[in-house]
Design a protein around this motif. Structure first.
Motif, mmCIF file in Angstrom:
data_model
loop_
_atom_site.group_PDB
_atom_site.id
_atom_site.type_symbol
_atom_site.label_atom_id
_atom_site.label_comp_id
_atom_site.label_asym_id
_atom_site.label_seq_id
_atom_site.Cartn_x
_atom_site.Cartn_y
_atom_site.Cartn_z
ATOM 1 N N ALA A 25 0.832 -1.203 0.000
ATOM 2 C CA ALA A 25 0.000 0.000 0.000
ATOM 3 C C ALA A 25 0.870 1.258 0.000
ATOM 4 O O ALA A 25 0.586 2.219 -0.725
ATOM 5 N N LEU A 26 1.927 1.250 0.787
ATOM 6 C CA LEU A 26 2.848 2.388 0.811
ATOM 7 C C LEU A 26 3.483 2.586 -0.563
ATOM 8 O O LEU A 26 3.517 3.705 -1.093
ATOM 9 N N ALA A 27 3.990 1.511 -1.157
ATOM 10 C CA ALA A 27 4.629 1.610 -2.472
ATOM 11 C C ALA A 27 3.650 2.129 -3.525
ATOM 12 O O ALA A 27 4.017 2.949 -4.380
ATOM 13 N N LEU A 28 2.406 1.686 -3.464
ATOM 14 C CA LEU A 28 1.401 2.159 -4.415
ATOM 15 C C LEU A 28 1.037 3.618 -4.162
ATOM 16 O O LEU A 28 0.930 4.414 -5.105
ATOM 17 N N ALA A 29 0.842 3.986 -2.903
ATOM 18 C CA ALA A 29 0.509 5.378 -2.569
ATOM 19 C C ALA A 29 1.625 6.318 -3.019
ATOM 20 O O ALA A 29 1.352 7.414 -3.527
ATOM 21 N N GLU A 30 2.867 5.901 -2.841
ATOM 22 C CA GLU A 30 4.004 6.722 -3.287
ATOM 23 C C GLU A 30 4.013 6.909 -4.793
ATOM 24 O O GLU A 30 4.643 7.836 -5.299
ATOM 25 N N ARG A 31 3.296 6.059 -5.520
ATOM 26 C CA ARG A 31 3.216 6.147 -6.974
ATOM 27 C C ARG A 31 1.896 6.746 -7.444
ATOM 28 O O ARG A 31 1.543 6.663 -8.624
ATOM 29 N N GLY A 32 1.144 7.302 -6.520
ATOM 30 C CA GLY A 32 -0.064 8.033 -6.886
ATOM 31 C C GLY A 32 -1.360 7.257 -6.863
ATOM 32 O O GLY A 32 -2.384 7.750 -7.335
ATOM 33 N N TYR A 33 -1.374 6.062 -6.290
ATOM 34 C CA TYR A 33 -2.608 5.266 -6.203
ATOM 35 C C TYR A 33 -3.314 5.542 -4.885
ATOM 36 O O TYR A 33 -2.676 5.725 -3.854
ATOM 37 N N ARG A 34 -4.652 5.536 -4.934
ATOM 38 C CA ARG A 34 -5.454 5.592 -3.704
ATOM 39 C C ARG A 34 -5.595 4.157 -3.225
ATOM 40 O O ARG A 34 -5.977 3.277 -4.006
ATOM 41 N N VAL A 35 -5.293 3.911 -1.958
ATOM 42 C CA VAL A 35 -5.178 2.526 -1.522
ATOM 43 C C VAL A 35 -5.678 2.320 -0.099
ATOM 44 O O VAL A 35 -5.598 3.223 0.734
ATOM 45 N N LYS A 36 -6.233 1.124 0.132
ATOM 46 C CA LYS A 36 -6.620 0.655 1.456
ATOM 47 C C LYS A 36 -6.009 -0.720 1.658
ATOM 48 O O LYS A 36 -5.732 -1.432 0.686
ATOM 49 N N GLU A 37 -5.840 -1.085 2.912
ATOM 50 C CA GLU A 37 -5.347 -2.419 3.267
ATOM 51 C C GLU A 37 -6.515 -3.257 3.773
ATOM 52 O O GLU A 37 -7.333 -2.785 4.570
ATOM 53 N N MET A 38 -6.599 -4.517 3.311
ATOM 54 C CA MET A 38 -7.638 -5.420 3.807
ATOM 55 C C MET A 38 -7.108 -6.103 5.073
ATOM 56 O O MET A 38 -6.197 -6.932 5.004
ATOM 57 N N LEU A 39 -7.680 -5.747 6.203
ATOM 58 C CA LEU A 39 -7.271 -6.328 7.482
ATOM 59 C C LEU A 39 -7.543 -7.831 7.496
ATOM 60 O O LEU A 39 -8.553 -8.287 6.983
#
Length: 162
Positions: A110-124
């Motif tokens: 999620a961090l790597a994707l957010a750093e590349r401009g993606y909106r992201v959530k983690e599935m607990l």
């Protein structure tokens, strides 16, 4: 008759007092902006039509082969920098998952994707809780499903009742 002695220090639960309702609301709203759970993902994927997000399994190929969500995109965390743009649309929110609560792979992806401009959530709970709640998954041998674990998915309801 039992006599209770007065406590001189607060119980550990209240040693740090609860936040104000306003701060608590801000905290939990922020948490829900970053997290979702297997039951909510399953419900969204079960509805007819586009759920409005894509699910990314960020585990190894060996883990993917053991079992993954039927609609998931396989994108191991280490490959996010070189493959995310080819596999994902930045306009579509992403939900990442890894093995389970003892793994931080989904957070790292999620961090790597957010750093590349993606909106992201983690599935607990990750794939572990997906399978434990009895949702269908795919393996290298084909479709699979486990009986729900009564501690995570009571038989009377498909969700924790939250």
């Amino acid at each position: 008759m039992t006599t209770r002695t007065a406590r001189t220090a607060p119980h550990p639960v209240l040693r740090v007092p609860p936040a104000s309702p306003e701060r608590a609301a801000a905290h939990f709203a922020a948490s829900l902006a970053f997290h979702t759970d297997a039951s909510d993902v399953a419900a969204a994927l079960a509805d007819d039509g586009d759920p409005g997000f894509v699910v990314v399994d960020c585990r190894s190929t060996e883990s993917w082969d053991q079992g993954h969500l039927p609609s998931a995109v396989h994108l191991p965390t280490a490959l996010v920098p070189e493959q995310a743009e080819r596999l994902l649309d930045r306009s579509v929110p992403v939900v990442t998952y890894c093995w389970g609560p003892g793994c931080n792979g989904a957070a790292r992806a999620a961090l790597a994707l957010a750093e590349r401009g993606y909106r992201v959530k983690e599935m607990l709970g990750g794939f572990e809780y997906w399978a434990r709640e009895g949702f269908p998954y795919e393996t290298f041998e084909g479709p699979a499903r486990r009986d729900p674990d009564p501690l995570t998915a009571p038989r009377a309801a498909p969700h924790c009742g939250c």
